[in-house]
Design a protein around this motif. Structure first.
Motif, PDB file in Angstrom:
ATOM      1  N   SER A  61      -0.622  16.650  -4.243  1.00 35.36           N
ATOM      2  CA  SER A  61      -0.542  15.297  -3.700  1.00 35.36           C
ATOM      3  C   SER A  61      -0.085  15.408  -2.258  1.00 35.36           C
ATOM      4  CB  SER A  61       0.459  14.450  -4.488  1.00 35.36           C
ATOM      5  OG  SER A  61       0.031  14.264  -5.805  1.00 35.36           O
ATOM      6  N   TYR A  62      -0.606  14.498  -1.432  1.00 33.74           N
ATOM      7  CA  TYR A  62      -0.253  14.481  -0.020  1.00 33.74           C
ATOM      8  C   TYR A  62       0.149  13.076   0.395  1.00 33.74           C
ATOM      9  CZ  TYR A  62      -2.490  19.035   0.349  1.00 33.74           C
ATOM     10  OH  TYR A  62      -2.820  20.350   0.182  1.00 33.74           O
ATOM     11  N   TYR A  63       1.252  12.990   1.124  1.00 33.30           N
ATOM     12  CA  TYR A  63       1.651  11.757   1.772  1.00 33.30           C
ATOM     13  C   TYR A  63       1.531  12.017   3.267  1.00 33.30           C
ATOM     14  CZ  TYR A  63       4.273   7.760   3.383  1.00 33.30           C
ATOM     15  OH  TYR A  63       4.639   6.608   4.024  1.00 33.30           O
ATOM     16  N   GLU A  84      -0.173   6.687   4.009  1.00 33.66           N
ATOM     17  CA  GLU A  84      -0.949   6.627   2.771  1.00 33.66           C
ATOM     18  C   GLU A  84      -0.829   7.941   2.002  1.00 33.66           C
ATOM     19  OE1 GLU A  84      -4.389   3.422   3.912  1.00 33.66           O
ATOM     20  OE2 GLU A  84      -4.846   5.529   4.304  1.00 33.66           O
ATOM     21  N   TYR A  85      -1.208   7.866   0.734  1.00 32.93           N
ATOM     22  CA  TYR A  85      -1.032   8.948  -0.240  1.00 32.93           C
ATOM     23  C   TYR A  85      -2.387   9.273  -0.865  1.00 32.93           C
ATOM     24  CZ  TYR A  85       0.085  10.670  -4.986  1.00 32.93           C
ATOM     25  OH  TYR A  85       0.132  11.380  -6.154  1.00 32.93           O
ATOM     26  N   TYR A  87      -4.081  11.900  -4.127  1.00 31.27           N
ATOM     27  CA  TYR A  87      -3.842  12.799  -5.269  1.00 31.27           C
ATOM     28  C   TYR A  87      -5.088  13.647  -5.481  1.00 31.27           C
ATOM     29  CZ  TYR A  87      -3.527  14.044 -10.256  1.00 31.27           C
ATOM     30  OH  TYR A  87      -3.519  14.708 -11.442  1.00 31.27           O
TER      31      TYR A  87
END
Length: 158
Positions: A61-63, A84-85, A87
């Motif tokens: 996951s990246y924010y 934004e995020y 998955y």
């Protein structure tokens, strides 16, 4: 069963490592979370993106803290901007492309494990600077090392 202790962390010279075009702050590693997850702050420059690949062991996951990134996850293309995020589930091929010169992200890996590969294949960077980008493609022996060592962690390059 051993009880997990709380953990407080921040970027520091001791947890900062670099690759060509990228810097990692290892905020939590698997050995600190009983293998449950790892969290890294990553600053990456355009041109340092990896080729498409698939993870068989962990979700990512990246924010996005700064910048914009276009992710291709299977057949789906998602553009993610600051705040934004996204998955990326295991077993789905993915890649990403920076749309800005640089991006800063929080990278969550669950369960942990691949964090050790990133640690082992980066260099200490107490000054927080990226290693310089190579001119042209990496030499064949470097590519071979990455493909083979990533395969040991369940990551297949496409």
């Amino acid at each position: 069963m051993k009880l997990l202790k709380g953990l407080k962390s921040a970027p520091s010279p001791e947890n900062t490592r670099a690759i060509p075009g990228g810097v990692f702050n290892f905020l939590s590693m698997g050995h600190e979370t009983e293998g449950r997850h790892a969290l890294m702050r990553v600053v990456v420059s355009r041109g340092a993106e990896p080729p498409a690949h698939t993870h068989s062991r962990e979700d990512e996951s990246y924010y996005i803290l700064k910048g914009s990134i276009r992710y291709t996850i299977g057949e789906e293309v998602i553009t993610v901007h600051e705040g934004e995020y996204v998955y990326l589930p295991k077993d789905i091929p993915h890649k990403f492309q920076l749309l800005t010169e640089q991006a800063e992200v929080l990278m969550w890996i669950s369960p942990a494990g691949l964090d050790q590969w990133f640690w082992d294949n980066s260099a200490p960077a107490p000054d927080g600077n990226q290693l310089p980008m190579p001119q042209g493609p990496p030499p064949p022996h470097v590519i071979d090392h990455f493909v083979k060592s990533l395969r040991e962690y369940g990551v297949e390059m496409i």
